[in-house]
Write an enzyme that holds these catalytic residues in place. Structure first.
Site, PDB file in Angstrom:
ATOM      1  N   THR A  73       0.838  -1.205   0.000  1.00 19.93           N
ATOM      2  CA  THR A  73       0.000   0.000   0.000  1.00 19.93           C
ATOM      3  C   THR A  73       0.872   1.254   0.000  1.00 19.93           C
ATOM      4  O   THR A  73       0.639   2.182  -0.785  1.00 19.93           O
ATOM      5  CB  THR A  73      -0.934  -0.007   1.235  1.00 19.93           C
ATOM      6  OG1 THR A  73      -1.702  -1.221   1.193  1.00 19.93           O
ATOM      7  CG2 THR A  73      -1.861   1.188   1.244  1.00 19.93           C
ATOM      8  N   ASN A 152      -5.201  -9.889  -7.799  1.00 17.86           N
ATOM      9  CA  ASN A 152      -5.266 -10.644  -6.544  1.00 17.86           C
ATOM     10  C   ASN A 152      -6.498 -11.534  -6.452  1.00 17.86           C
ATOM     11  O   ASN A 152      -6.472 -12.552  -5.775  1.00 17.86           O
ATOM     12  CB  ASN A 152      -5.204  -9.688  -5.341  1.00 17.86           C
ATOM     13  CG  ASN A 152      -6.096  -8.483  -5.485  1.00 17.86           C
ATOM     14  OD1 ASN A 152      -5.964  -7.714  -6.440  1.00 17.86           O
ATOM     15  ND2 ASN A 152      -7.018  -8.309  -4.579  1.00 17.86           N
ATOM     16  N   GLN A 180       1.171  -9.252  -6.180  1.00 17.88           N
ATOM     17  CA  GLN A 180       0.799 -10.663  -6.365  1.00 17.88           C
ATOM     18  C   GLN A 180       1.704 -11.383  -7.365  1.00 17.88           C
ATOM     19  O   GLN A 180       1.651 -12.601  -7.476  1.00 17.88           O
ATOM     20  CB  GLN A 180      -0.662 -10.785  -6.836  1.00 17.88           C
ATOM     21  CG  GLN A 180      -1.686 -10.303  -5.814  1.00 17.88           C
ATOM     22  CD  GLN A 180      -1.774 -11.211  -4.574  1.00 17.88           C
ATOM     23  OE1 GLN A 180      -1.303 -12.349  -4.566  1.00 17.88           O
ATOM     24  NE2 GLN A 180      -2.366 -10.692  -3.507  1.00 17.88           N
ATOM     25  N   THR A 238      13.583   5.310  11.133  1.00 17.26           N
ATOM     26  CA  THR A 238      14.557   4.245  11.393  1.00 17.26           C
ATOM     27  C   THR A 238      14.070   2.950  10.765  1.00 17.26           C
ATOM     28  O   THR A 238      12.904   2.581  10.892  1.00 17.26           O
ATOM     29  CB  THR A 238      14.755   4.073  12.920  1.00 17.26           C
ATOM     30  OG1 THR A 238      15.215   5.324  13.432  1.00 17.26           O
ATOM     31  CG2 THR A 238      15.766   2.982  13.232  1.00 17.26           C
ATOM     32  N   CYS A 326     -18.523  -6.390   1.442  1.00 20.80           N
ATOM     33  CA  CYS A 326     -19.686  -5.807   2.097  1.00 20.80           C
ATOM     34  C   CYS A 326     -19.867  -4.375   1.610  1.00 20.80           C
ATOM     35  O   CYS A 326     -18.963  -3.562   1.727  1.00 20.80           O
ATOM     36  CB  CYS A 326     -19.492  -5.832   3.606  1.00 20.80           C
ATOM     37  SG  CYS A 326     -21.023  -5.512   4.455  1.00 20.80           S
TER      38      CYS A 326
END
Ligand code: PLP
Length: 382
Positions: A73, A152, A180, A238, A326
């Protein structure tokens, strides 16, 4: 009860070798790679070695082309936002209707809040892009073309060599969400027209929360996360050393075993596919069967709710996922199945099985022993 995990496109089990390599980086090798003492130099060496493994897996020309991120992402967001920021005279994005939400929700946000024009290239019934629509959308205003390498949900593989060549010829930057694809398809970036590529550790038997963005040398990046000079100023913070070391070992294992793994996994997937098609009437495979990841089977059953099937599979110890999401309180076919115009009565009953090297023939035979009864019970209730 037997436990069968067939949801490897969602995430994979971390390889024990990867876990073993990570552990010392929580304990004795806990240094910060920016420190100048020996704890720091040890970490710095490990940071570099992991990057070289990724470079090798991707066939990148230079190790500096790899930037560590927190996952797919973040890599996707960095690629798109940077392409727009670095080319202020270009304000259009070209992508597909079947991308992951990591791309689509950012594009929707950019359209709404920044007036960016987004071209969503449609797909055909087999999941393949409409290449003519893509060509027509390209213009001198295109800041970035971003197409996923493999889907995917369906496993359909886009012809990335062809798509990136078209972008290059039109003078547009090309990014691919290869989350993927990496580890399932051989990749050679130095001989490609790909400018940026996203990958994620947890889809490759590596840890979650770590990934990388490949950026071809010469392409300037605007950091998404500003901070210290880490990653040559392209990603502050970091470094997550245990995860980076894990990603490096994952890349090493993946590069060594990729073709043998595909040769092992595909017959398992095909055995399940043929078994289900044969034993359950009114079932169909979704997506181009020829150009598909060797580990993915998206199969739909007419007039049956995918979510209900999943519940019964779960009761039998089998983990898969459905092609529904949903939406406003009810289950709707996913945006991918809708874009492919999968007939409504099938799209509701789509189930994705995704394999990994951890699966066995016994897993497949177990699914084949329970699934027809589950589906037939639903049919009787209608
Ligand atoms: N892109 C694709 C195609 C994916 O399948 C995923 C994960 O499901 C992502 C991006 C997001 O990756 P991550 O979970 O590492 O943020």
């Amino acid at each position: 009860m037997r436990s069968v995990y067939l949801d490897n496109n969602a995430t994979t089990r971390v390889d024990p070798e990867v876990v073993a390599a990570m552990l010392p980086f929580f304990t004795e090798n806990f240094g910060n790679p920016s420190s100048l003492h020996h704890f720091g130099t040890e970490a710095k060496t490990a940071l570099r070695s992991a990057r070289q493994h990724l470079q090798n897996l991707l066939g990148a020309a230079f190790e500096q082309e790899i930037i560590y991120t927190s996952g797919g992402t973040e890599s996707d967001n960095t690629a798109i936002l940077s392409a727009l920021a670095m080319q202020p005279d270009r304000d259009e994005i070209i992508t597909s209707a079947v991308e992951h939400p990591a791309i689509l929700s950012l594009c929707a946000w950019l359209k709404k809040n920044r007036g960016i024009k987004v071209h969503y290239i449609p797909v055909k019934a087999n999941g393949h892009l409409d290449i003519e629509a893509y060509r027509a959308a390209l213009s001198p205003r295109t800041a970035l073309v971003s197409f996923m390498w493999a889907n995917n949900e369906t496993g359909v593989i886009f012809p990335i060599a062809q798509l990136s060549k078209i972008a290059r010829e039109a003078g547009a930057l090309f990014h691919t969400d290869a989350v993927q694809a990496v580890g399932k398809i051989a990749i050679d970036l130095k001989n490609s027209d790909i400018d940026m590529l996203s990958l994620s550790g947890h889809k490759l038997h590596g840890p979650k929360g770590i990934g990388a963005l490949y950026v071809r040398k010469g392409i300037k990046i605007q950091p998404l996360i500003r901070g210290g000079h880490q990653e040559r100023g392209r990603r502050g913070g970091t470094e997550n050393m245990p995860a980076i070391v894990g990603l490096g070992v994952t890349a090493q294992l993946t590069a060594a075993h990729l073709s043998a793994e595909n040769a092992y996994i595909q017959p398992l997937r095909d055995r399940l596919e043929q078994g289900l098609l044969h034993s359950i009437s009114n079932s169909m495979v979704i997506g181009d069967k020829e150009n598909r990841l060797s580990n993915t089977l998206n199969i739909a059953f007419e007039h049956i709710e995918g979510e209900a099937i999943l519940t019964f599979l779960n009761k039998a110890g089998i983990a898969a996922s459905s092609g529904s999401a949903c939406a406003s309180g009810s289950m709707e076919p996913s945006h991918v199945l809708r874009a492919m115009k999968v007939p409504y009565m099938f799209a509701h009953g789509a189930i994705r099985f995704s394999f990994s090297r951890d699966n066995t023939e016994e897993d497949v035979d177990y699914v084949l022993s329970v699934m027809p009864a589950i589906i037939n019970n639903f049919k009787k209730q209608r």
